[in-house]
Structure formats: structure tokens, C-alpha cells
Design a protein around this motif. Sequence first.
Motif, PDB file in Angstrom:
ATOM      1  N   ASP A 210       0.817  -1.216   0.000  1.00 38.55           N
ATOM      2  CA  ASP A 210       0.000   0.000   0.000  1.00 38.55           C
ATOM      3  C   ASP A 210       0.856   1.275   0.000  1.00 38.55           C
ATOM      4  O   ASP A 210       0.973   1.954  -0.996  1.00 38.55           O
ATOM      5  CB  ASP A 210      -0.964   0.000   1.194  1.00 38.55           C
ATOM      6  CG  ASP A 210      -0.347  -0.630   2.441  1.00 38.55           C
ATOM      7  OD1 ASP A 210       0.821  -0.323   2.747  1.00 38.55           O
ATOM      8  OD2 ASP A 210      -1.031  -1.432   3.105  1.00 38.55           O
ATOM      9  N   VAL A 211       1.501   1.574   1.150  1.00 39.10           N
ATOM     10  CA  VAL A 211       2.345   2.765   1.261  1.00 39.10           C
ATOM     11  C   VAL A 211       3.765   2.330   1.603  1.00 39.10           C
ATOM     12  O   VAL A 211       4.036   1.146   1.791  1.00 39.10           O
ATOM     13  CB  VAL A 211       1.801   3.737   2.333  1.00 39.10           C
ATOM     14  CG1 VAL A 211       0.408   4.204   1.980  1.00 39.10           C
ATOM     15  CG2 VAL A 211       1.796   3.072   3.708  1.00 39.10           C
ATOM     16  N   VAL A 212       4.669   3.286   1.683  1.00 42.98           N
ATOM     17  CA  VAL A 212       6.063   2.975   1.993  1.00 42.98           C
ATOM     18  C   VAL A 212       6.205   2.635   3.471  1.00 42.98           C
ATOM     19  O   VAL A 212       5.756   3.387   4.341  1.00 42.98           O
ATOM     20  CB  VAL A 212       6.979   4.161   1.633  1.00 42.98           C
ATOM     21  CG1 VAL A 212       8.425   3.850   2.031  1.00 42.98           C
ATOM     22  CG2 VAL A 212       6.907   4.461   0.143  1.00 42.98           C
ATOM     23  N   HIS A 213       6.816   1.501   3.761  1.00 35.94           N
ATOM     24  CA  HIS A 213       7.175   1.091   5.111  1.00 35.94           C
ATOM     25  C   HIS A 213       8.700   0.920   5.160  1.00 35.94           C
ATOM     26  O   HIS A 213       9.390   1.114   4.164  1.00 35.94           O
ATOM     27  CB  HIS A 213       6.490  -0.225   5.486  1.00 35.94           C
ATOM     28  CG  HIS A 213       4.996  -0.187   5.390  1.00 35.94           C
ATOM     29  ND1 HIS A 213       4.192   0.231   6.426  1.00 35.94           N
ATOM     30  CD2 HIS A 213       4.154  -0.517   4.366  1.00 35.94           C
ATOM     31  CE1 HIS A 213       2.923   0.156   6.058  1.00 35.94           C
ATOM     32  NE2 HIS A 213       2.865  -0.293   4.809  1.00 35.94           N
ATOM     33  N   SER A 214       9.212   0.530   6.299  1.00 35.79           N
ATOM     34  CA  SER A 214      10.647   0.237   6.413  1.00 35.79           C
ATOM     35  C   SER A 214      10.831  -0.859   7.456  1.00 35.79           C
ATOM     36  O   SER A 214      10.488  -0.669   8.630  1.00 35.79           O
ATOM     37  CB  SER A 214      11.437   1.487   6.808  1.00 35.79           C
ATOM     38  OG  SER A 214      12.824   1.227   6.791  1.00 35.79           O
ATOM     39  N   TRP A 215      11.369  -1.992   7.021  1.00 36.88           N
ATOM     40  CA  TRP A 215      11.514  -3.177   7.873  1.00 36.88           C
ATOM     41  C   TRP A 215      12.913  -3.167   8.484  1.00 36.88           C
ATOM     42  O   TRP A 215      13.913  -3.227   7.747  1.00 36.88           O
ATOM     43  CB  TRP A 215      11.299  -4.428   7.034  1.00 36.88           C
ATOM     44  CG  TRP A 215      11.067  -5.699   7.784  1.00 36.88           C
ATOM     45  CD1 TRP A 215       9.893  -6.148   8.291  1.00 36.88           C
ATOM     46  CD2 TRP A 215      12.032  -6.717   8.074  1.00 36.88           C
ATOM     47  NE1 TRP A 215      10.053  -7.373   8.888  1.00 36.88           N
ATOM     48  CE2 TRP A 215      11.363  -7.751   8.771  1.00 36.88           C
ATOM     49  CE3 TRP A 215      13.404  -6.846   7.827  1.00 36.88           C
ATOM     50  CZ2 TRP A 215      12.008  -8.898   9.219  1.00 36.88           C
ATOM     51  CZ3 TRP A 215      14.052  -7.977   8.266  1.00 36.88           C
ATOM     52  CH2 TRP A 215      13.365  -8.993   8.960  1.00 36.88           C
ATOM     53  N   GLY A 216      12.994  -3.077   9.800  1.00 36.71           N
ATOM     54  CA  GLY A 216      14.309  -2.992  10.425  1.00 36.71           C
ATOM     55  C   GLY A 216      14.383  -3.707  11.759  1.00 36.71           C
ATOM     56  O   GLY A 216      13.467  -3.623  12.580  1.00 36.71           O
ATOM     57  N   VAL A 217      15.503  -4.423  11.961  1.00 33.32           N
ATOM     58  CA  VAL A 217      15.805  -5.085  13.238  1.00 33.32           C
ATOM     59  C   VAL A 217      17.226  -4.674  13.604  1.00 33.32           C
ATOM     60  O   VAL A 217      18.194  -5.157  13.019  1.00 33.32           O
ATOM     61  CB  VAL A 217      15.692  -6.622  13.137  1.00 33.32           C
ATOM     62  CG1 VAL A 217      15.959  -7.265  14.495  1.00 33.32           C
ATOM     63  CG2 VAL A 217      14.324  -7.025  12.608  1.00 33.32           C
ATOM     64  N   GLN A 218      17.350  -3.771  14.564  1.00 31.09           N
ATOM     65  CA  GLN A 218      18.640  -3.139  14.826  1.00 31.09           C
ATOM     66  C   GLN A 218      19.711  -4.120  15.262  1.00 31.09           C
ATOM     67  O   GLN A 218      20.854  -4.058  14.795  1.00 31.09           O
ATOM     68  CB  GLN A 218      18.473  -2.042  15.887  1.00 31.09           C
ATOM     69  CG  GLN A 218      19.715  -1.209  16.075  1.00 31.09           C
ATOM     70  CD  GLN A 218      19.551  -0.135  17.133  1.00 31.09           C
ATOM     71  OE1 GLN A 218      20.341  -0.037  18.071  1.00 31.09           O
ATOM     72  NE2 GLN A 218      18.524   0.689  17.008  1.00 31.09           N
ATOM     73  N   SER A 219      19.386  -5.054  16.142  1.00 27.05           N
ATOM     74  CA  SER A 219      20.403  -5.967  16.666  1.00 27.05           C
ATOM     75  C   SER A 219      20.916  -6.937  15.607  1.00 27.05           C
ATOM     76  O   SER A 219      21.947  -7.577  15.808  1.00 27.05           O
ATOM     77  CB  SER A 219      19.856  -6.754  17.862  1.00 27.05           C
ATOM     78  OG  SER A 219      18.688  -7.456  17.501  1.00 27.05           O
ATOM     79  N   LEU A 220      20.209  -7.032  14.465  1.00 19.26           N
ATOM     80  CA  LEU A 220      20.654  -7.900  13.371  1.00 19.26           C
ATOM     81  C   LEU A 220      21.237  -7.097  12.213  1.00 19.26           C
ATOM     82  O   LEU A 220      21.617  -7.661  11.187  1.00 19.26           O
ATOM     83  CB  LEU A 220      19.498  -8.766  12.862  1.00 19.26           C
ATOM     84  CG  LEU A 220      18.867  -9.708  13.893  1.00 19.26           C
ATOM     85  CD1 LEU A 220      17.762 -10.532  13.253  1.00 19.26           C
ATOM     86  CD2 LEU A 220      19.918 -10.613  14.521  1.00 19.26           C
ATOM     87  N   GLY A 221      21.285  -5.780  12.336  1.00 18.05           N
ATOM     88  CA  GLY A 221      21.879  -4.952  11.292  1.00 18.05           C
ATOM     89  C   GLY A 221      21.071  -4.918  10.018  1.00 18.05           C
ATOM     90  O   GLY A 221      21.636  -4.792   8.929  1.00 18.05           O
ATOM     91  N   VAL A 222      19.748  -5.003  10.128  1.00 18.83           N
ATOM     92  CA  VAL A 222      18.881  -5.036   8.949  1.00 18.83           C
ATOM     93  C   VAL A 222      17.933  -3.844   8.985  1.00 18.83           C
ATOM     94  O   VAL A 222      17.284  -3.595   9.991  1.00 18.83           O
ATOM     95  CB  VAL A 222      18.056  -6.340   8.898  1.00 18.83           C
ATOM     96  CG1 VAL A 222      17.125  -6.332   7.708  1.00 18.83           C
ATOM     97  CG2 VAL A 222      18.979  -7.547   8.845  1.00 18.83           C
ATOM     98  N   LYS A 223      17.867  -3.113   7.889  1.00 25.64           N
ATOM     99  CA  LYS A 223      16.900  -2.025   7.735  1.00 25.64           C
ATOM    100  C   LYS A 223      16.776  -1.711   6.252  1.00 25.64           C
ATOM    101  O   LYS A 223      17.757  -1.347   5.615  1.00 25.64           O
ATOM    102  CB  LYS A 223      17.318  -0.776   8.497  1.00 25.64           C
ATOM    103  CG  LYS A 223      16.323   0.373   8.376  1.00 25.64           C
ATOM    104  CD  LYS A 223      16.811   1.615   9.107  1.00 25.64           C
ATOM    105  CE  LYS A 223      15.824   2.768   8.929  1.00 25.64           C
ATOM    106  NZ  LYS A 223      15.750   3.198   7.503  1.00 25.64           N
ATOM    107  N   LYS A 224      15.571  -1.871   5.718  1.00 19.83           N
ATOM    108  CA  LYS A 224      15.361  -1.656   4.283  1.00 19.83           C
ATOM    109  C   LYS A 224      13.950  -1.141   4.065  1.00 19.83           C
ATOM    110  O   LYS A 224      12.995  -1.609   4.689  1.00 19.83           O
ATOM    111  CB  LYS A 224      15.557  -2.971   3.518  1.00 19.83           C
ATOM    112  CG  LYS A 224      16.002  -2.794   2.081  1.00 19.83           C
ATOM    113  CD  LYS A 224      17.473  -2.391   2.013  1.00 19.83           C
ATOM    114  CE  LYS A 224      18.002  -2.440   0.593  1.00 19.83           C
ATOM    115  NZ  LYS A 224      19.425  -2.036   0.521  1.00 19.83           N
ATOM    116  N   ASP A 225      13.824  -0.169   3.150  1.00 20.38           N
ATOM    117  CA  ASP A 225      12.505   0.367   2.844  1.00 20.38           C
ATOM    118  C   ASP A 225      11.661  -0.657   2.101  1.00 20.38           C
ATOM    119  O   ASP A 225      12.166  -1.393   1.241  1.00 20.38           O
ATOM    120  CB  ASP A 225      12.630   1.630   1.996  1.00 20.38           C
ATOM    121  CG  ASP A 225      13.068   2.833   2.821  1.00 20.38           C
ATOM    122  OD1 ASP A 225      13.094   2.719   4.056  1.00 20.38           O
ATOM    123  OD2 ASP A 225      13.371   3.881   2.226  1.00 20.38           O
TER     124      ASP A 225
END
Length: 312
Positions: A210-225
Motif C-alpha cells: 500500500d504505502v512505503v514502510h521500512s523493515w528494520g531489526v537493529q540488533s541484526l543490522g537489517v533495515k530496508k525500505d
Amino acid sequence: MRRIDKVVIPALVIAIACGGVAFALFSFYDPIQAAFFAQAAKIVGGPVEWQFNFQHPFSEIEHDLYRFHSFLLGLNIAVCGLVAVLVVVAVWLFRGSRHPVPSRTAHNTPLEVTWTIIPVVILTGIATWSFVLLRKADIPPPAELTLKVTGNQWYWSYAYPDNGGIEFSSTIVPDDKLTPEQRPLRLLAVDRYVVLPVDAVIRIQITASDVVHSWGVQSLGVKKDAVPGRLNETWTRIEREGVYYGDCYELCGRNHAFMPIGIEAVSRERFKAWVEDARRRMAQGRPPAARAPVEVAVAAGRGDRSPRMRGQ
């Protein structure tokens, strides 16, 4: 230079240096988080009360990011300390009461060349390290597993394309349904966790419906729109079994703050057992189990794996 200057200036320099070193050491080692994980019975990758730095790293890429951040913070503290020393010394030595007639000196060629070259060298070092790290984060090694993530308003959908098309959605646990054990995880607990194996390269494909989100898990070093109509990709390799939490990092509407991410990292045996059980459930028209099996029992003499799920 007066006699008092030989006492005041070294004292100021030592005070600033000690303050900078103390701040750097406390930030680098973050004893509050270190003590928490040293006493924790199980790993929970999430925020710790009164933590001083980023969340503790539990993946290869996050270790690299953490070290790079510490390097940048050290440079920042060193530059700020040097500027503070120069300002304090200049104020002390060249104050108006001591020099009513100011000096007309306006240029110092060696000094100007020095303060031009040193920042260039520092920025070159930062750029070199950051480009290497950026390439490592953006170009995944050969993956053993693919996880597809789809952002929705306001929950996450997950699919395992390499494991028989397992699919499910994950939503936040409302406050009135939190168990006593989940109370400390308010706004982080979810009804269904992503189950992933440890010590495996995991390709993560991220999009939105639907709209822009951003999936991120800081302790695993992952963050992507997560962008509608676009498939972004990243990766991770989880080092230890445990439960890791993240959030949506892009303002996506009124319930943006209620899109937590829950990942349960388990051994390869437990992951295989969860996949087998999830396939059976999907064939019966039911969603996969909310968590991985507590243990995997191997029948003597047959080698049959019989997973025991939570609550059984």
C-alpha cells in the motif's frame, strides 16, 4: 607565559582529555547492556533500559556497523576534544584583560595547510571504510534461505518461497491481551513470529502492498525500505539463538507505531521441524505455529523427528 599558565593550561587539557576518554569508553563498552546480557538466561534482541549505545549486535553485518559507529564516535570525540582545548586555551591566554591591544596576526600558512590536509585524510578513511561496508551490506553472499517481507497498513506479511510457500501475517499483541511475561515487551510482542535458523545466510526480500514502510531489526543490522511495486533486498546471518525485535522505521499512517517485528532464531533442527509442521498446517488450511518447537525428539532406532510445539 606566566607561572600560573603552566598550571592552568595542563589542568584544562587533562580535564578535557579525561572527560572525552571516559565518555568514549563508556559508550564503546556500554556496561549497562553488557551486564544485562551477561545475566540474561536467553537472548532477547531489543532495547535495554538505560542502554547508552546501539543495541547489542547479534549478526555479522551488525558487528561491522557497530565497529564503524564506534570508529566515527571516537573521531568525533577526538575532534570535539581538540576544538575544546584550543578554545579554552585561547580564551585563557588571549582574554581582553590580559591583552588590551589585540594582535594583528591574521595568517599562518603552515597551520592553515595542516588543518586542511588532516580533515581530508580523515574523510578519505571514513569514505573507504563506509564504501566497503556498504558493498558488503548491499551484495549478499550465496543464501541458504529466502524470506519475503510485505508491509501492510499496519502489519507484516511473510513468505518462505524456498520452503513450500509458507505464508502468514504478524500483528502486534494489544495491551489488553498481553500476558504477564509479555508486559516488558509492550509495543514489541507479536502474535506470530518469523522463525529463522542461526548460522545461515538469509536473503530478505522486502516490498509493500500500500504505502512505503521500512523493515528494520537493529540488533541484526537489517533495515530496508518496503516500497510498493519494488522488491528491495538485504541479508543477515544470525549468530545466536534468541528472540529479536524490530519496528517499522518509515512513517506510514496513524498506526505506524504499532507495527513491531518479531524474529525467533533457532537451531537448524528446530527450524526444519517448524517448517514441516507449518507445511502440514498450511495443507489443512491453518496458519503456521506462532513459535518454533520447544524441542525436537528423535525416535530411537527410526530417526523420526517429532516436534513438540509450545502449549502441547
